[in-house]
Design a protein around this motif. Structure first.
Motif, short mmCIF file in Angstrom:
data_model
loop_
_atom_site.label_atom_id
_atom_site.label_comp_id
_atom_site.label_asym_id
_atom_site.label_seq_id
_atom_site.Cartn_x
_atom_site.Cartn_y
_atom_site.Cartn_z
N ASP A 55 0.69 -1.23 -0.02
CA ASP A 55 0.13 0.01 0.11
C ASP A 55 0.99 1.31 0.04
O ASP A 55 0.57 2.20 -0.73
CB ASP A 55 -1.03 -0.01 1.27
CG ASP A 55 -1.98 -1.23 1.18
OD1 ASP A 55 -2.28 -1.76 -0.01
OD2 ASP A 55 -2.60 -1.18 2.14
N VAL A 56 2.11 1.29 0.85
CA VAL A 56 2.73 2.39 0.75
C VAL A 56 3.33 2.58 -0.68
O VAL A 56 3.52 3.77 -1.04
CB VAL A 56 4.06 2.21 1.63
CG1 VAL A 56 4.98 3.19 1.53
CG2 VAL A 56 3.36 2.12 3.13
N ARG A 57 3.72 1.60 -1.42
CA ARG A 57 4.15 1.76 -2.58
C ARG A 57 3.27 2.50 -3.68
O ARG A 57 3.55 3.39 -4.55
CB ARG A 57 4.69 0.63 -3.21
CG ARG A 57 6.13 0.04 -2.85
CD ARG A 57 6.39 -1.05 -3.72
NE ARG A 57 5.48 -2.32 -3.23
CZ ARG A 57 5.77 -3.66 -3.17
NH1 ARG A 57 7.13 -3.96 -3.15
NH2 ARG A 57 4.88 -4.47 -2.72
N HIS A 58 1.87 2.06 -3.39
CA HIS A 58 0.70 2.85 -4.03
C HIS A 58 0.64 4.32 -3.87
O HIS A 58 0.35 4.90 -4.67
CB HIS A 58 -0.34 1.92 -4.07
CG HIS A 58 -0.48 0.76 -4.80
ND1 HIS A 58 -0.66 0.71 -6.37
CD2 HIS A 58 -0.64 -0.55 -4.65
CE1 HIS A 58 -0.60 -0.42 -6.64
NE2 HIS A 58 -0.46 -1.42 -5.84
N VAL A 59 0.62 4.35 -2.76
CA VAL A 59 0.61 5.88 -2.10
C VAL A 59 1.69 6.95 -2.60
O VAL A 59 1.38 7.84 -2.95
CB VAL A 59 0.37 5.90 -0.62
CG1 VAL A 59 0.58 7.18 0.03
CG2 VAL A 59 -0.67 5.27 0.04
N THR A 60 2.91 6.23 -2.70
CA THR A 60 3.86 7.01 -3.22
C THR A 60 4.15 6.95 -4.69
O THR A 60 5.02 7.43 -5.26
CB THR A 60 5.28 6.69 -2.54
OG1 THR A 60 5.54 5.20 -2.80
CG2 THR A 60 5.08 6.85 -0.89
N VAL A 61 3.15 6.21 -5.55
CA VAL A 61 3.18 6.29 -6.94
C VAL A 61 4.28 5.73 -7.49
O VAL A 61 4.91 6.05 -8.42
CB VAL A 61 2.94 7.64 -7.41
CG1 VAL A 61 2.49 7.63 -9.04
CG2 VAL A 61 1.88 8.46 -6.75
N LYS A 62 4.67 4.55 -6.90
CA LYS A 62 5.70 3.57 -7.48
C LYS A 62 5.31 2.52 -7.79
O LYS A 62 4.28 1.92 -7.37
CB LYS A 62 6.85 3.53 -6.13
CG LYS A 62 7.40 4.77 -5.79
CD LYS A 62 8.83 4.41 -4.78
CE LYS A 62 9.49 5.49 -4.62
NZ LYS A 62 9.13 6.17 -3.46
N CYS A 87 4.78 -1.33 -8.44
CA CYS A 87 4.91 -2.63 -7.60
C CYS A 87 4.92 -3.98 -8.45
O CYS A 87 5.51 -4.94 -7.93
CB CYS A 87 3.87 -2.65 -6.52
SG CYS A 87 1.93 -2.79 -7.09
#
Length: 65
Positions: free
Chosen positions: A55-62, A64
């Motif tokens: 979820d953090v990767r999605h929030v930071t637009v990276k 996955c």
């Protein structure tokens, strides 16, 4: 009545070299800790930790996947 004081710091080359080594050591330690946390969470068996990292990767637009 107003007084001012001036402080001058003299840095020797040995002190600058020691400070540079200390900074590089701190950066290397921080990077190593970050890699351990990143891979520890990414390959964690717990779905809670893995999904939190995902979820953090999605929030930071990276990307996955």
């Amino acid at each position: 009545m107003h007084t001012t004081s001036t402080t001058t710091t003299v840095t020797t080359p040995a002190a600058a070299s020691s400070a540079t080594r200390s900074l590089l050591l701190q950066l290397a330690a921080g990077a190593a800790l970050g890699m351990v946390v990143l891979y520890g969470v990414a390959f964690a068996e717990s779905p809670l930790l893995h999904n939190a990292a995902h979820d953090v990767r999605h929030v930071t637009v990276k990307p996955c996947h």
